[in-house]
Design an enzyme around this catalytic site. Structure first.
Site, PDB file in Angstrom:
ATOM      1  N   HIS A 270      39.173  35.724  54.147  1.00  0.00           N
ATOM      2  CA  HIS A 270      39.328  37.162  54.427  1.00  0.00           C
ATOM      3  C   HIS A 270      39.441  37.905  53.097  1.00  0.00           C
ATOM      4  O   HIS A 270      39.996  37.377  52.134  1.00  0.00           O
ATOM      5  CB  HIS A 270      40.590  37.419  55.264  1.00  0.00           C
ATOM      6  N   ASP A 328      38.595  35.808  63.841  1.00  0.00           N
ATOM      7  CA  ASP A 328      37.374  35.362  64.537  1.00  0.00           C
ATOM      8  C   ASP A 328      37.345  33.876  64.846  1.00  0.00           C
ATOM      9  O   ASP A 328      36.438  33.404  65.533  1.00  0.00           O
ATOM     10  CB  ASP A 328      36.146  35.721  63.687  1.00  0.00           C
TER      11      ASP A 328
HETATM   12  C1  SDX Z   1      36.523  40.357  59.801  1.00  0.00           C
HETATM   13  O1  SDX Z   1      38.096  43.517  56.424  1.00  0.00           O
HETATM   14  C2  SDX Z   1      38.588  43.271  57.549  1.00  0.00           C
HETATM   15  O2  SDX Z   1      39.722  43.577  57.844  1.00  0.00           O
HETATM   16  C3  SDX Z   1      37.649  42.587  58.506  1.00  0.00           C
HETATM   17  C4  SDX Z   1      38.273  42.125  59.814  1.00  0.00           C
HETATM   18  C5  SDX Z   1      38.662  43.290  60.667  1.00  0.00           C
HETATM   19  O3  SDX Z   1      39.552  43.129  61.523  1.00  0.00           O
HETATM   20  O4  SDX Z   1      38.010  44.352  60.540  1.00  0.00           O
HETATM   21  O5  SDX Z   1      39.424  41.335  59.568  1.00  0.00           O
HETATM   22  C6  SDX Z   1      37.281  41.308  60.640  1.00  0.00           C
HETATM   23  O6  SDX Z   1      35.480  40.696  59.325  1.00  0.00           O
HETATM   24  C7  SDX Z   1      37.128  39.003  59.501  1.00  0.00           C
HETATM   25  C8  SDX Z   1      36.227  38.161  58.550  1.00  0.00           C
HETATM   26  C9  SDX Z   1      35.150  37.528  59.445  1.00  0.00           C
HETATM   27  N1  SDX Z   1      34.120  36.829  58.604  1.00  0.00           N
HETATM   28  C10 SDX Z   1      34.047  35.502  58.580  1.00  0.00           C
HETATM   29  O7  SDX Z   1      34.848  34.736  59.117  1.00  0.00           O
HETATM   30  C11 SDX Z   1      32.839  34.984  57.810  1.00  0.00           C
HETATM   31  C12 SDX Z   1      33.275  33.824  56.909  1.00  0.00           C
HETATM   32  N2  SDX Z   1      34.164  34.371  55.865  1.00  0.00           N
HETATM   33  C13 SDX Z   1      33.524  34.645  54.569  1.00  0.00           C
HETATM   34  O8  SDX Z   1      32.241  35.226  54.717  1.00  0.00           O
HETATM   35  C14 SDX Z   1      34.494  35.364  53.661  1.00  0.00           C
HETATM   36  O9  SDX Z   1      35.724  34.778  53.791  1.00  0.00           O
HETATM   37  C15 SDX Z   1      34.654  36.857  53.705  1.00  0.00           C
HETATM   38  C16 SDX Z   1      33.366  37.583  53.613  1.00  0.00           C
HETATM   39  C17 SDX Z   1      35.370  37.272  54.961  1.00  0.00           C
HETATM   40  C18 SDX Z   1      35.480  37.184  52.498  1.00  0.00           C
HETATM   41  O10 SDX Z   1      34.730  36.696  51.418  1.00  0.00           O
HETATM   42  P1  SDX Z   1      35.258  36.903  49.932  1.00  0.00           P
HETATM   43  O11 SDX Z   1      35.487  38.335  49.680  1.00  0.00           O
HETATM   44  O12 SDX Z   1      34.392  36.139  48.988  1.00  0.00           O
HETATM   45  O13 SDX Z   1      36.671  36.211  50.037  1.00  0.00           O
HETATM   46  P2  SDX Z   1      37.493  35.699  48.817  1.00  0.00           P
HETATM   47  O14 SDX Z   1      37.301  36.585  47.615  1.00  0.00           O
HETATM   48  O15 SDX Z   1      38.881  35.485  49.303  1.00  0.00           O
HETATM   49  O16 SDX Z   1      36.819  34.268  48.491  1.00  0.00           O
HETATM   50  C19 SDX Z   1      37.437  33.459  47.532  1.00  0.00           C
HETATM   51  C20 SDX Z   1      36.507  32.281  47.333  1.00  0.00           C
HETATM   52  C21 SDX Z   1      35.095  32.694  46.978  1.00  0.00           C
HETATM   53  O17 SDX Z   1      34.574  31.659  46.162  1.00  0.00           O
HETATM   54  P3  SDX Z   1      34.609  31.909  44.514  1.00  0.00           P
HETATM   55  O18 SDX Z   1      33.774  33.155  44.279  1.00  0.00           O
HETATM   56  O19 SDX Z   1      36.056  32.074  44.145  1.00  0.00           O
HETATM   57  O20 SDX Z   1      33.978  30.652  43.945  1.00  0.00           O
HETATM   58  O21 SDX Z   1      36.412  31.517  48.548  1.00  0.00           O
HETATM   59  C22 SDX Z   1      35.050  31.470  48.955  1.00  0.00           C
HETATM   60  C23 SDX Z   1      34.348  32.625  48.280  1.00  0.00           C
HETATM   61  O22 SDX Z   1      32.990  32.314  48.122  1.00  0.00           O
HETATM   62  N3  SDX Z   1      35.053  31.638  50.407  1.00  0.00           N
HETATM   63  C24 SDX Z   1      34.638  30.716  51.261  1.00  0.00           C
HETATM   64  C25 SDX Z   1      34.818  31.281  52.541  1.00  0.00           C
HETATM   65  N4  SDX Z   1      35.336  32.500  52.418  1.00  0.00           N
HETATM   66  C26 SDX Z   1      35.485  32.715  51.094  1.00  0.00           C
HETATM   67  N5  SDX Z   1      34.131  29.489  51.082  1.00  0.00           N
HETATM   68  C27 SDX Z   1      33.801  28.794  52.209  1.00  0.00           C
HETATM   69  N6  SDX Z   1      33.955  29.261  53.468  1.00  0.00           N
HETATM   70  C28 SDX Z   1      34.464  30.500  53.655  1.00  0.00           C
HETATM   71  N7  SDX Z   1      34.615  30.969  54.909  1.00  0.00           N
END
Ligand code: SDX
Length: 394
Positions: A270, A328
């Site tokens: 998140h 989710d």
């Molecule tokens: C919603 O914003 C909101 O409030 C949204 C929401 C709402 O109620 O409106 O909460 C609803 O959208 C929830 C999120 C639903 N999406 C998913 O579940 C899709 C899977 N999640 C990822 O796409 C991701 O976690 C995001 C897009 C949600 C967040 O991505 P970020 O901004 O990259 O998260 P982060 O900065 O905390 O990530 C840290 C690291 C990154 O790697 P590095 O750049 O440090 O090497 O963790 C990695 C990310 O690439 N990472 C993941 C991951 N999520 C983050 N790696 C593997 N699997 C994942 N799910």
């Protein structure tokens, strides 16, 4: 200092607005609607009560709730001409495409309340949207499966009426299961608002030009559709089906960690929560209650999801990156158990989030200092240069 909560100066430079609606502490995994913890609201209040709270800032008295609930019940029908919007789509159109079109089209029907400086016009628009979203979502489903539209029943509460319009048919009386009704109500509450997420920011930006709330919320629906946002519950269920068995969880955990692999663990991670999303805990509980009620305690995907969560939360990559299940992760499993098809999950997210979108839109347009949104950019393109005439360009 904002009175109750303190922010470090760095955070303030990233804040897009001031708001008094929803508070999230990502480190603690805390979510408050108008100061009330989501756990208490989910446990003690109905969605209609929460909708009143989010918009008005205070929990309703018994009389206020009865009045609000009655007004919503009397606005849950759609103008009959709107049926034609549905029949213009292909039967296999994604329901979110239908939602974007039909909700945006509401602007064409309600010219009587487009003066948004008038609080009563805003109240009528809020009530119409809260009341009609379940009807529109259910109609999109019925159209998709080729069944007749079911009219709302004013003798049923909000969540029960939604299940009636989704699963009832003219052939026999449909009495919604109280456990499923409560589950639906909690699912709506958990999705009602979430401060400045992508779709809410879309609604605020669209509204900052003075566009009407129906059009702004249609823009929010379009943004929510994306798999990184509201489409994640649909994507998460597909991921669990693809993993198929606990023996393959390790393979997918490794893929999620591989920077060269675009695969992400859907329903995990998140932008704000760096702890367990409190909504995910509540969703897992609701999931357990529904599966138990339906005699599906051994549901394959639920067991797989819990195994995946356990393994991921013990993996140093996920621990180090602070990646936890989000809203989710379990929501798809419980909606599937209720009988809702995967393609409808994000529509239900949009149905509930309409309360937050409207409230955030209204907070913005009633702020005397608000101006049209105009984000700037860092230009990294070509330097200034002169046009070369066409026949001299080689
Ligand atoms: C919603 O914003 C909101 O409030 C949204 C929401 C709402 O109620 O409106 O909460 C609803 O959208 C929830 C999120 C639903 N999406 C998913 O579940 C899709 C899977 N999640 C990822 O796409 C991701 O976690 C995001 C897009 C949600 C967040 O991505 P970020 O901004 O990259 O998260 P982060 O900065 O905390 O990530 C840290 C690291 C990154 O790697 P590095 O750049 O440090 O090497 O963790 C990695 C990310 O690439 N990472 C993941 C991951 N999520 C983050 N790696 C593997 N699997 C994942 N799910």
């Amino acid at each position: 200092e904002t009175g109750h909560f303190t922010y470090d100066p760095g955070f303030l430079s990233t804040a897009s607005c001031r708001s008094s609606i929803t508070y999230i502490d990502g480190e603690k995994g805390e979510l408050l609607y108008r100061g009330y913890p989501i756990e208490q609201l989910a446990e003690q209040c109905s969605f209609i009560e929460v909708a009143y709270l989010l918009r008005n800032g205070e929990l309703p008295t018994k009389t206020e709730l009865e009045d609000f609930d009655n007004r919503v019940r009397r606005h849950n029908m759609l103008h009959d001409q709107m049926n034609r919007f549905f029949t213009g789509f292909r039967r296999d159109a994604h329901p979110m495409a239908v939602m974007v079109g039909v909700v945006g089209a509401l602007s064409a029907f309600y010219h009587d309340v487009l003066d948004f400086s008038d609080a009563e016009h805003r109240t009528v628009s809020f009530i119409r949207l809260v009341a009609k979203m379940p009807t529109i979502v259910a109609m999109a489903y019925k159209y998709n499966v080729g069944q007749p539209f079911m009219y709302p029943r004013n003798d049923l509460g909000y969540a029960a009426n939604f299940l009636h319009m989704m699963f009832g048919t003219p052939c026999e009386k449909y009495e919604p299961n109280p456990v499923l009704v409560r589950a639906m109500d909690v699912i709506f509450t958990l999705h009602a608002d979430h401060e400045q997420n992508a779709s809410t920011s879309t609604v605020r930006l669209a509204g900052s030009s003075g566009a009407n709330p129906f059009a702004c919320i249609s823009a929010g629906i379009a943004c929510l559709w994306g798999p990184a946002h509201g489409g994640a519950n649909e994507a998460c269920l597909r991921m669990l089906e693809e993993i198929g068995d606990v023996s393959r969880v390790g393979e997918y955990i490794e893929r999620a960690k591989d920077k060269n692999d675009p695969f992400k663990l859907m329903g995990f991670g998140h932008r704000v929560y760096k702890n367990y999303d409190p909504r995910a805990k509540l969703m897992r509980q609701i999931c357990h209650e529904v599966l138990q009620e339906l005699g599906l305690e051994n549901d394959r995907l639920f067991k797989l999801a819990m195994a995946l969560e356990k393994i991921a939360l013990e993996d140093e990559y996920f621990v180090e990156k602070k990646l936890y299940p989000n809203v989710d992760f379990y929501s798809g499993i419980v909606q599937r158990a209720i009988g809702i098809p995967t393609s409808m999950f994000t529509c239900i997210f949009a149905l509930a989030r309409t309360v937050g979108w409207f409230t955030q839109w209204e907070e913005m347009i009633t702020d005397p200092e608000y101006k049209i949104g105009r984000p700037r950019q860092l230009y990294v393109g070509a330097p200034r240069r002169d046009v070369v005439p066409l026949d001299a360009r080689g």
